[in-house]
Design an enzyme around this catalytic site. Structure first.
Site: not given
Ligand code: PLP
Length: 369
Positions: A48, A143, A265, A313
């Site tokens: 999957k 679930r 950052y 990023m």
């Protein structure tokens, strides 16, 4: 597509050096490890989510000796069938509407059935369909699945569906990878399955590796096929697994720091001594976790070092103070061969599943046999 060669910046064409390589032999090897642990069971290779980021068709081809494939996405099931795979193909969440049920039946796609409405979808199929079904029982995961006390009536309802073929009983474990184990769920499952004569499919990777009593007829390994350990305290190497995906890039910049200089950052890292920092072409837009802490393991050339500062990023920084030979163009392994994805995931406060699945579409992926 031009072949990207991570770590080698050619003059004529300077591609961004990041790339993921999928080791096809490692996938086949890891399937062999699953088989060795569950020699009497058939194996659904769980592919999957684009084979946990490795590429659906590429992984299916490498794992083609599996007895079946398990996916979540209907289009993935169809693509596998259309590509000529003849083994069982299973939808782990079942069909979502009547159109899928009809088309799935025509393509011999097997389906999990986990609630009454899905039995209703099967009612519309003709007796010619004879769809293989896995009746899912909720044994404590809470679930998907029928409650233990409803298993018999659900099984009986399936027997009445004209389109229903072979029915296998199924459940899924919540704690096969940790100290709580599977016994508590096995008890509930046995209570639900009492008196129902049907094959069984219970085990994920962790149960395949650790609990032979869960193997029965079909095991469903996923993460172990990709060379990652389902257990926090046991390495993939100790389980005999080989990493299937290696994410590589290279250093594209170098920066010298004085004590007190910060990196990136937010200045999340502050040098307490003179340091040399390598800037690696890999960031969160490539799928690298932004929440990775300072010191998340990175292989630079032949040595291990760690990240410094916040992942951005397109870039992250590594400490190369102790690696005088490292500089622009030095190859880097973000995870995979020589830098287990499990170690990177742990440092980032997550699991390998998330890192592998999140490999970004902009990263070129190639198979290697
Ligand atoms: C994803 C999944 C698996 C595989 O689990 P791993 O921990 O990756 O081995 C097995 N069964 C079901 C129902 C799943 O959803």
């Amino acid at each position: 597509m031009p072949e990207r060669r991570p770590g080698f910046l050619s003059r004529s064409e300077m591609p961004r050096p990041i790339a993921a390589t999928i080791d096809l032999a490692a996938l086949a090897h890891n399937l062999g490890v699953a088989r060795a642990h569950a020699p009497h069971a058939k194996v659904f290779a769980v592919i999957k989510a684009n084979a946990y980021g490795h590429g659906l068709m590429r992984a299916a081809q490498a794992l083609r000796t599996a007895d079946g494939f398990a996916v979540v996405e209907f289009d993935a099931a169809l693509r596998l069938r259309e590509a000529g795979f003849t083994q069982r193909i299973l939808l782990l969440e079942g069909f979502f509407d009547a159109r899928e049920a009809a088309e799935g039946a025509a393509k011999k796609i097997a389906s999990v059935v986990h609630h009454r409405e899905q039995i209703g979808l099967l009612g519309g199929l003709s007796a010619a369909a004879r769809l293989d079904l896995l009746l899912k029982i909720n044994s404590g995961m809470n679930r998907l699945g029928f409650a233990a006390e409803d298993a018999r009536s659900a099984h009986a309802a399936l027997q009445d569906c004209a389109g229903a073929g072979k029915v296998t009983l199924m459940t899924h474990f919540a704690n096969a990878d940790d100290a709580r184990g599977v016994a508590w769920q096995m008890e509930t499952f046995e209570r639900a399955a009492a008196g129902i004569a049907a094959p069984r499919s219970l085990a994920n990777s962790a149960a395949t590796l650790r609990y032979p009593e869960t193997h029965f007829d079909w095991v469903r390994p996923g993460i172990m096929l990709y060379g990652s350990s389902p257990f926090a305290e046991v390495s993939a190497a100790a389980l005999g697994l080989k990493p299937a995906m290696t994410l590589r890039s290279a250093i594209i910049g170098v920066c010298d720091l004085k004590p007190g200089d910060t990196v990136g950052y937010g200045g999340m890292f502050c040098a307490d001594r003179p340091m040399r920092i390598g800037v690696v072409a890999c960031g969160y837009a490539d799928g690298y976790p932004r929440h990775a802490l300072n010191g998340t393991p990175v292989r630079v050339g032949d040595a291990m070092t760690g990240t410094v500062g916040r992942v951005s990023m397109d870039k992250l920084c590594v400490d190369i103070s102790g690696l005088p030979a490292a500089g622009i163009g030095t190859p880097v392994v973000l995870w995979g061969e020589g830098n287990p994805v499990d170690d990177v995931a742990q440092a980032a406060g997550t699991v390998s599943y998330e890192l592998l699945c999140a490999l970004a579409a902009r990263v070129p992926v190639t198979g290697r046999s």
